[in-house]
Scaffold this motif. Sequence first.
Motif, PDB file in Angstrom:
ATOM      1  N   ASP A 160      -2.199   4.206  -2.346  1.00 15.45           N
ATOM      2  CA  ASP A 160      -1.683   4.743  -1.089  1.00 15.45           C
ATOM      3  C   ASP A 160      -1.188   6.175  -1.221  1.00 15.45           C
ATOM      4  N   SER A 161      -1.036   6.668  -2.449  1.00 13.09           N
ATOM      5  CA  SER A 161      -0.607   8.046  -2.665  1.00 13.09           C
ATOM      6  C   SER A 161      -1.114   8.520  -4.013  1.00 13.09           C
ATOM      7  N   ALA A 162      -1.565   9.765  -4.042  1.00 14.53           N
ATOM      8  CA  ALA A 162      -2.015  10.346  -5.303  1.00 14.53           C
ATOM      9  C   ALA A 162      -0.867  10.980  -6.065  1.00 14.53           C
ATOM     10  N   ALA A 212       3.402   4.724   9.807  1.00 11.26           N
ATOM     11  CA  ALA A 212       4.441   5.644  10.269  1.00 11.26           C
ATOM     12  C   ALA A 212       5.811   5.281   9.734  1.00 11.26           C
ATOM     13  N   THR A 213       6.088   3.992   9.594  1.00  8.31           N
ATOM     14  CA  THR A 213       7.426   3.569   9.189  1.00  8.31           C
ATOM     15  C   THR A 213       7.550   3.274   7.705  1.00  8.31           C
ATOM     16  N   ARG A 214       6.432   3.164   6.989  1.00  3.40           N
ATOM     17  CA  ARG A 214       6.509   2.772   5.582  1.00  3.40           C
ATOM     18  C   ARG A 214       5.785   3.720   4.635  1.00  3.40           C
ATOM     19  N   ARG A 215       5.228   4.783   5.135  1.00  3.85           N
ATOM     20  CA  ARG A 215       4.486   5.692   4.280  1.00  3.85           C
ATOM     21  C   ARG A 215       4.957   7.120   4.486  1.00  3.85           C
ATOM     22  N   ASN A 216       4.678   7.958   3.472  1.00  5.77           N
ATOM     23  CA  ASN A 216       5.049   9.361   3.488  1.00  5.77           C
ATOM     24  C   ASN A 216       3.995  10.141   4.260  1.00  5.77           C
ATOM     25  N   LEU A 217       4.336  10.613   5.435  1.00  7.31           N
ATOM     26  CA  LEU A 217       3.346  11.298   6.266  1.00  7.31           C
ATOM     27  C   LEU A 217       3.025  12.693   5.757  1.00  7.31           C
ATOM     28  N   PRO A 269      -0.955  13.931   1.684  1.00 11.04           N
ATOM     29  CA  PRO A 269      -2.318  14.058   2.236  1.00 11.04           C
ATOM     30  C   PRO A 269      -3.102  12.758   2.208  1.00 11.04           C
ATOM     31  N   ALA A 270      -2.864  11.930   1.187  1.00 10.51           N
ATOM     32  CA  ALA A 270      -3.609  10.670   1.097  1.00 10.51           C
ATOM     33  C   ALA A 270      -3.308   9.761   2.287  1.00 10.51           C
ATOM     34  N   THR A 271      -2.094   9.830   2.808  1.00 14.67           N
ATOM     35  CA  THR A 271      -1.724   8.987   3.944  1.00 14.67           C
ATOM     36  C   THR A 271      -2.519   9.359   5.188  1.00 14.67           C
ATOM     37  N   PHE A 298       9.227   2.863  -0.959  1.00 17.57           N
ATOM     38  CA  PHE A 298       9.764   3.938  -1.779  1.00 17.57           C
ATOM     39  C   PHE A 298       8.624   4.616  -2.536  1.00 17.57           C
ATOM     40  N   TYR A 299       8.586   5.943  -2.452  1.00 19.46           N
ATOM     41  CA  TYR A 299       7.624   6.737  -3.219  1.00 19.46           C
ATOM     42  C   TYR A 299       8.317   7.161  -4.512  1.00 19.46           C
ATOM     43  N   LEU A 300       7.809   6.709  -5.642  1.00 18.29           N
ATOM     44  CA  LEU A 300       8.491   6.853  -6.921  1.00 18.29           C
ATOM     45  C   LEU A 300       7.653   7.643  -7.922  1.00 18.29           C
ATOM     46  N   THR A 301       8.342   8.391  -8.773  1.00 18.99           N
ATOM     47  CA  THR A 301       7.686   9.055  -9.905  1.00 18.99           C
ATOM     48  C   THR A 301       8.541   8.842 -11.144  1.00 18.99           C
ATOM     49  N   ASP A 302       7.970   9.185 -12.303  1.00  9.11           N
ATOM     50  CA  ASP A 302       8.767   9.133 -13.527  1.00  9.11           C
ATOM     51  C   ASP A 302       9.560  10.424 -13.675  1.00  9.11           C
ATOM     52  N   ALA A 303      10.245  10.581 -14.788  1.00 13.13           N
ATOM     53  CA  ALA A 303      11.105  11.756 -14.985  1.00 13.13           C
ATOM     54  C   ALA A 303      10.319  13.047 -14.966  1.00 13.13           C
TER      55      ALA A 303
END
Length: 905
Positions: free
Chosen positions: A830-832, A550-555, A558-560, A878-883
């Motif tokens: 933890d995330s797709a 709940a405190t460290r993941r993106n709810l 869907p993967a969460t 932090f949920y991160l992606t590239d450009a």
Amino acid sequence: MRDAATAPAAGAPVPDSTGRSAGNGPSGTWACPGADPRGADEGYAAARVRLLQDAELSGPDRRRALSALTDQWLHELFGPDAPPGTALVAVGGYGHGELSPRSDLDLLLLHDGSTGAAALAALADRLWYPVWDLGLALDHSVRTPDEARTAAADDLKVQLGLLEARHLAGEADLTAQLRTAALGRWRAQARTRLPELREYATERARRHGELRFLLEPDLKEARGGLRDLTALRAVAASWLADAPREGLQQARDTLLDARDALHLTTGRATDRLALQDQDQVAEALGLLDADTLLRRVYEAAGAVSYASDVTWREVERVLRPRSAAPRGARLRGLLGGGRRSAVRPSGEPVPERTPLAEGVVEHEGEAALALHARPDRDPVLPLRAAAAAAQAGLPLALPALRKLARTAPDLPVPWPAEAREEFVTLLGAGEATVPVWEAMDAAGLVARLLPDWERVRCRPQRNPVHRYTVDRHLVETAVRAAALTRRVHRPDLLLTGALLHDIGKGWPGDHSLTGETIARDLAARIGFDEADTRTLAALVRHHLLLVETATRRNLDDPATIRSVAEAVGSHGTLELLHALTEADALATGPAAWSAWRAALVDDLVSRVAAVLSGAAVADQTDGQELTAEGERLAMEAWRTGGPVLALRPQKGTGSGGGQGAAEPRTDGEAVPGGAAPEPVGVELRVALPEQPGVLPAVAGVLALHKLTVRAADLRLVELSALAGGVPEGRADSADRNGPDAGRPAGPGGTPAPGGTVTGETPRVLLLTWRVAAQYGSLPQPARLREDLVRALDGSLRLAARLAEREAAYRPRRSGAVQPPPPRATVAAGDSAAATVLEVRAQDAPGLLHRIGRALEEAGVRVRSAHVSTLGANAVDAFYLTDAAGSPLSEVAAARLAQRLEAELR
């Protein structure tokens, strides 16, 4: 005997016969007027050094040898030519006949009043100055027996010191008369002075805390320390009560050995076992490490605390007014009905023995064994007695505990159903469970019931968020869980899971995984069936799952939700985990639980429950409704093209615009779900058009204004209807979406402030922060907005200003223990849709600014940020992606983690 100030300055008058000007000497060298500072003093100093450096001498033997050596030296200083009618007396700790390396000397120069003031002053000089010359601490006084009696009547500490009076030199009869009179007065006045002593001990415990739960305990003043041992000796000297003797001398030796090693390794007269000294002290005592040292000290303190509890309970019973006979017995005596109560020769009724359970009765305010009880034939009796005592809110009588420990046989394995029921009943008694459990633990009964308990008993927890040792934390979690049993269908599993959830901390490795195996064994031992055993094992394995997710993941990922639903498996387990999560956090300490975290966990549980009921995961990962205030701020920011701030004190709950958020409460009622009211703080909301650098800018401004971030919620809101200024009211991405999430490109790839690429939906960042002022008053929102605008346009040099503050802040921490280095890890799988990067570091001013700036410089996009502070530890995800909006490659993610660690060091 502590009744004065400092040593006389050069030319100052010497102490008079009353000792009114006597006191501690300075650290420098003083020469006694008319005396040679060499000779016997140098011989004593050299012998003292040799004794303390003797590797063959340690513990009680060294303390007694040092005391005897000091006795001899002081006897020589007193000399055969001392005036008649005088005596030198050791009092207080020195009077007990043992000296630690840096202990002060408690001395009383006693005289019968016949000696002239000049001769008495000369004798005092002959004694005190050599002590000061050697740099030894000295507490001293010069008194007649009558003056000593008056001082003792006025000062409880003086009275306690006289109880330890021991003759050193001079007229022994004078010392004997003093000691006899002091003991006589103490016994005669015990009914008034013992309550005073107890009040003093209680106040001292309030100031210094419980020794066995402190990471830097005061071995003398904290509850369970050396002062309590002095109090126990004083109670015994009153002849009204006595302390249980089992293990008490060993506990005293352990505490004194630790203090001796502390004195020798630090070279200071200190009683506080500071973190930076613990490794050296452990090595000096031949122990494996600092944890082993703390565990041994905690066990000793626990023994002293338990002995104190038992002793003061007995004192209270003895001092209870004789008219306070059991109410039922008095009433039956007046009416002449029912059984005839036994009567003592004094005419006082014999206290009734009221049945509590089979073989257990209430007797004089304690749970005792019935006269017909046969512990040797009843293996369930220890648990039955404990459960009955806890449910009645009574302590277990010490004789009953001793008899149970000595004669009761071990329970068969698996336990019979009655034993399991009594065990759950004991755990469900709430606060009353704690003293009963600790009494059983002191008697060795808990280790017989649960063999793995020894591994966690008195085990320290280095994380400052935890306020208890592992064993007490487990019991405290069961206490908290007892208040939540109405929320679950299986209270027995909740209470047992609460007691076992950290049982794996006694072994190497991940305590959740290790604990799962131990929980299976113990559940089978207790007599739970296979299905319940699986549930208990799952509770232990996943007891951190809900709060960490709940405190460290993106709810909204869907993967969460899918991963949590798969791990939990059923509504029953989810229900139990939800209650266990709250109980565990509340038992940990105030920094581990808040209304904010409760709201996040509630939201996660509701989503997972819906999926377990058959709902599609996608339906549970849509954006959440904004509050009315959130919509207003978002529209105002879009309309003005600049940041809009709202800052307000708040005592209630809710995460504002975040997921599962509720409107702030102002009525002071409890938060739904049992969460405790949030400590007074502020909620800061910031809305501004999407643009680069928002996270480091806002975090830096907050740090600049000395605001500590406790939690954060960052969201990207799409405004679908420009005309009329009415937003669609839903967010397109997860809770705490970062400032770079879905950033629309303007000309040249630069986002257009306040706007978007033609044809795209305008977006506004809505940030909700939970902050607290480090000191001073809260800043004005207008000042925060002004600095934020300047930070975003580059006119405010945030990095330089924060560096200046850090440079000024660092010297104040120069003597502190260095925290572990920061750590950045990639949470694979933890995330797709994004790469999850976890950052754990010591919280510090500007930390979040530095993290945000490093991510900006790395060119990654922050889809979602989860900011959480636990005590002195920052735990962020932090949920991160590239450009291009894709997850980072494995190599790029690893390099980013290394770069971030280097940046934060």
